[in-house]
Design an enzyme around this catalytic site. Structure first.
Site, PDB file in Angstrom:
ATOM      1  N   ASP A  76      -2.975  10.171   3.418  1.00  0.00           N
ATOM      2  CA  ASP A  76      -4.352   9.723   3.579  1.00  0.00           C
ATOM      3  C   ASP A  76      -5.150  10.753   4.376  1.00  0.00           C
ATOM      4  O   ASP A  76      -5.085  10.784   5.608  1.00  0.00           O
ATOM      5  CB  ASP A  76      -4.368   8.355   4.293  1.00  0.00           C
ATOM      6  CG  ASP A  76      -5.782   7.804   4.451  1.00  0.00           C
ATOM      7  OD1 ASP A  76      -6.718   8.372   3.849  1.00  0.00           O
ATOM      8  OD2 ASP A  76      -5.937   6.800   5.176  1.00  0.00           O
ATOM      9  N   ARG A 109      -7.578  -0.799   1.070  1.00  0.00           N
ATOM     10  CA  ARG A 109      -8.088  -2.049   0.501  1.00  0.00           C
ATOM     11  C   ARG A 109      -8.530  -1.858  -0.952  1.00  0.00           C
ATOM     12  O   ARG A 109      -8.457  -2.787  -1.746  1.00  0.00           O
ATOM     13  CB  ARG A 109      -9.222  -2.581   1.392  1.00  0.00           C
ATOM     14  CG  ARG A 109     -10.395  -1.651   1.515  1.00  0.00           C
ATOM     15  CD  ARG A 109     -11.251  -1.932   2.747  1.00  0.00           C
ATOM     16  NE  ARG A 109     -10.606  -1.509   3.993  1.00  0.00           N
ATOM     17  CZ  ARG A 109     -11.147  -1.639   5.190  1.00  0.00           C
ATOM     18  NH1 ARG A 109     -12.339  -2.195   5.334  1.00  0.00           N
ATOM     19  NH2 ARG A 109     -10.497  -1.242   6.274  1.00  0.00           N
ATOM     20  N   GLU A 117      -9.501   3.284   2.052  1.00  0.00           N
ATOM     21  CA  GLU A 117      -8.974   3.381   0.688  1.00  0.00           C
ATOM     22  C   GLU A 117      -7.860   2.376   0.417  1.00  0.00           C
ATOM     23  O   GLU A 117      -7.647   1.987  -0.728  1.00  0.00           O
ATOM     24  CB  GLU A 117      -8.467   4.810   0.430  1.00  0.00           C
ATOM     25  CG  GLU A 117      -7.029   5.119   0.888  1.00  0.00           C
ATOM     26  CD  GLU A 117      -6.821   5.007   2.399  1.00  0.00           C
ATOM     27  OE1 GLU A 117      -7.814   5.062   3.145  1.00  0.00           O
ATOM     28  OE2 GLU A 117      -5.659   4.862   2.831  1.00  0.00           O
ATOM     29  N   ASP A 170     -12.412   6.571   3.418  1.00  0.00           N
ATOM     30  CA  ASP A 170     -11.213   6.438   4.250  1.00  0.00           C
ATOM     31  C   ASP A 170     -10.754   4.976   4.324  1.00  0.00           C
ATOM     32  O   ASP A 170      -9.671   4.682   4.809  1.00  0.00           O
ATOM     33  CB  ASP A 170     -11.504   6.982   5.653  1.00  0.00           C
ATOM     34  CG  ASP A 170     -10.227   7.255   6.437  1.00  0.00           C
ATOM     35  OD1 ASP A 170      -9.138   7.237   5.823  1.00  0.00           O
ATOM     36  OD2 ASP A 170     -10.323   7.481   7.656  1.00  0.00           O
ATOM     37  N   ASP A 173       1.500   6.441   5.402  1.00  0.00           N
ATOM     38  CA  ASP A 173       0.539   5.464   4.904  1.00  0.00           C
ATOM     39  C   ASP A 173       1.034   4.746   3.638  1.00  0.00           C
ATOM     40  O   ASP A 173       0.341   3.924   3.064  1.00  0.00           O
ATOM     41  CB  ASP A 173      -0.809   6.165   4.646  1.00  0.00           C
ATOM     42  CG  ASP A 173      -2.003   5.256   4.878  1.00  0.00           C
ATOM     43  OD1 ASP A 173      -1.840   4.213   5.539  1.00  0.00           O
ATOM     44  OD2 ASP A 173      -3.100   5.587   4.384  1.00  0.00           O
ATOM     45  N   LYS A 181     -10.761  12.607   7.570  1.00  0.00           N
ATOM     46  CA  LYS A 181     -10.281  12.310   8.919  1.00  0.00           C
ATOM     47  C   LYS A 181     -10.309  13.586   9.756  1.00  0.00           C
ATOM     48  O   LYS A 181     -10.185  14.680   9.215  1.00  0.00           O
ATOM     49  CB  LYS A 181      -8.822  11.821   8.852  1.00  0.00           C
ATOM     50  CG  LYS A 181      -8.640  10.419   8.315  1.00  0.00           C
ATOM     51  CD  LYS A 181      -7.171  10.018   8.389  1.00  0.00           C
ATOM     52  CE  LYS A 181      -6.950   8.632   7.816  1.00  0.00           C
ATOM     53  NZ  LYS A 181      -7.598   7.556   8.600  1.00  0.00           N
ATOM     54  N   LYS A 209       0.858  -1.190   0.000  1.00  0.00           N
ATOM     55  CA  LYS A 209       0.000   0.000   0.000  1.00  0.00           C
ATOM     56  C   LYS A 209       0.890   1.234   0.000  1.00  0.00           C
ATOM     57  O   LYS A 209       1.687   1.435   0.916  1.00  0.00           O
ATOM     58  CB  LYS A 209      -0.900  -0.013   1.243  1.00  0.00           C
ATOM     59  CG  LYS A 209      -1.675   1.300   1.472  1.00  0.00           C
ATOM     60  CD  LYS A 209      -2.595   1.215   2.699  1.00  0.00           C
ATOM     61  CE  LYS A 209      -3.254   2.568   2.989  1.00  0.00           C
ATOM     62  NZ  LYS A 209      -4.139   2.541   4.188  1.00  0.00           N
TER      63      LYS A 209
END
Ligand code: BES
Ligand code: MN
Ligand code: ZN
Length: 500
Positions: free
Chosen positions: A273, A354, A352, A350, A291, A280, A268
């Site tokens: 993010d 996956r 995201e 959020d 991230d 968030k 990833k």
């Protein structure tokens, strides 16, 4: 940094400091400690008998050597190894790292290290070198102030192993240096500010590294991904002005064992993010620059693989994407089609990680991978469950999971398995698409993330590492700076070497 091996006369080593590990309840009555006690003029014996001596693991005690010590070194540094029964080869990295960080603050640039511990010479030397290299990483890359007050770098490291074979020790030192440098590359990437490390920049760094070490590197841009049908990955990128990149690194062994199918490492690479439209809270959002740690691990591990040259083909796939709430961003309730044809209802933008991994793992399998290991800072829930001590591991193949856990044990990285299964998979069935990207609020967050990714694996053996807790360490340790840890690089390398 120069690494060398010595196999006799440790006290006479050509270094500014001698460093030894001393275990709990040891006194200066063994043969080697007696000899060292002599050069300290009896101070070692006094120290080990004193109340002041702490046998707590990694505590340090410094003894300045008298003028007439008869040796080259100016000091003897004692690193407490704690309980000898619990000491493992991987602890050697912590000991050399602790020593290196202590000494460089004192502007000492060379030291000779004696672990006083019997184990495989290759293992000892590998961990010893890696510990020195990773201990030197600092967060101060962008500081222009106090440049002259920065601690010195260790220039010379001498490893003494009693009865060790010099050729083996040198090989271990070489490997440890490669592994340590690769971990530091992963840490440097994770530490980069997100305005600097955009997906495009991440792709450029990967391609530069690939060139240096002789990996094949292909960067898929958004047009290419569109053509391939990667609607899930691209949906995350829509809200950002920064275009997404799919970084594909390929290692092909010169001497293939011929019987092994390709292993894929998938990461990833969310360079920042914000959460997207499911924004968030601003407090703590700055942490989300890390991230992309899973992607950084993939790039770093592929680099080490190219230099260590195992006999198995490995492919690295990094989805580098920025998650922003722009005018073109995904909305909660959007439906997108993934690379493998499945439709996804996005209920929380959020979740995201996956969404990008869905297309990245499917792409890896399409490239011929029989084993896929993905790593991601995927869920806050794994931090609640395991803290920063263990990486969450889940997957569809128990043998693969057991092997990764075992490799982790051998190199000092903790993994803890969580379950997957039909009952969990049911929780992400969507009313209007094949799957939705979240499950019921507050329930099994880490597992839900994993079973979502599992929907995009076809026949491959698959393991998922949730490194949200372990990729970053909030406090400084005696052997490492606070911040990015480079977690999983060592474990993955070990796994690949065992499966070549
Ligand atoms: N990158 C985060 C995971 C994360 C959160 C890592 C906090 C470290 C600290 C991920 O993209 C995310 O936002 N996950 C959500 C999923 C949820 C919306 C289902 C989470 O864990 O809250
Ligand atoms: Mn998120
Ligand atoms: Zn994320």
């Amino acid at each position: 940094m120069k690494f060398s091996a010595i196999t006799d006369n440790f006290p006479q080593a050509q270094a500014e400091a001698l460093v030894i590990v001393v275990f709990k309840d040891e006194k200066a009555d063994s043969e080697d400690l007696k000899e060292l006690n002599k050069i300290t003029g009896g101070l070692l014996d006094s120290l080990l008998r004193s109340e002041e001596f702490s046998s707590e693991e990694l505590s340090t005690h410094n003894i300045y050597l008298p003028e007439n010590s008869g040796v080259n070194a100016k000091r003897l540094l004692i690193i407490s190894g704690g309980d000898k029964e619990e000491f493992k080869p991987a602890n050697i990295a912590l000991a050399t790292g602790t020593a290196a960080r202590f000494l460089r603050k004192a502007k000492v640039k060379s030291f000779a290290f004696n672990p006083r511990f019997e184990a495989d010479a290759l293992e000892i030397s590998q961990f010893a070198a890696q510990g020195v290299v990773t201990s030197q990483f600092e967060l101060d890359k962008y500081q222009t102030r106090n440049k002259d007050k920065k601690p010195a770098e260790i220039a010379n490291f001498l490893l003494y192993v009693k009865g060790g074979k010099a050729s083996e020790l040198r090989e271990g030192l070489r490997r440890g240096q490669i592994i340590g440098e690769s971990m530091n590359i992963a840490r440097d990437l994770a530490n980069e500010p997100p305005n600097i490390l955009t997906p495009t920049e991440m792709a450029q760094r990967a391609s530069k590294i690939a060139k240096e070490v002789g990996l094949k590197c292909e960067i898929l841009d958004e047009a290419k991904m569109e053509k391939l049908g990667m609607g899930s990955l691209l949906s995350v990128s829509r809200g950002s002005a920064q275009p997404a990149k799919l970084i594909v690194l390929k290692y092909t062994p010169a001497k293939s064992s011929g019987k092994k199918e390709t292993i894929a490492l998938v990461g990833k690479g969310i360079t920042f993010d914000t959460g997207g439209i499911s924004l968030k809270p601003s407090e703590g959002m700055e942490a989300m620059k890390y991230d992309m740690s899973g992607g950084a691990t993939v790039i770093a591990t592929m680099r080490a693989i190219a230099l260590i040259k195992p006999k198995v083909p490995v492919i690295g796939v990094v989805a580098a994407v920025e998650n922003m709430p722009g005018g073109k961003a995904s909305r909660p309730s959007d439906v997108v089609k993934a690379f493998n044809g499945k439709t996804v209802e996005i209920l929380n933008t959020d979740a995201e990680g996956r969404l990008i991994l869905a297309d990245a793992v499917a792409y890896a399998e399409k490239q011929g991978a029989g084993t896929i290991i993905d790593m991601a800072t995927l869920t806050g829930a794994v931090i609640v469950a395991l803290g920063d001590i263990n990486t969450g591991i889940l997957g569809n193949d128990q043998t693969l999971i057991d092997e990764i856990i075992q490799c982790g044990k051998e190199c000092g990285e903790g993994y803890w398995q969580l379950p997957v299964g039909k009952q969990y998979s049911k929780m992400i069935r969507s009313d209007i698409a094949d799957v939705k990207n979240i499950g019921p609020r507050g329930k099994a967050g880490t597992i839900i993330g994993a079973v979502f990714i599992q929907e995009f694996i076809d026949k491959a053996k698959w393991a998922h590492l949730d490194i949200a807790g372990t990729a970053w360490c909030d406090t400084v340790r005696p052997f490492q700076a606070k911040g990015p840890t480079g977690v999983a690089v060592r474990t993955l390398l070990r796994y690949i070497e065992k499966n070549q």
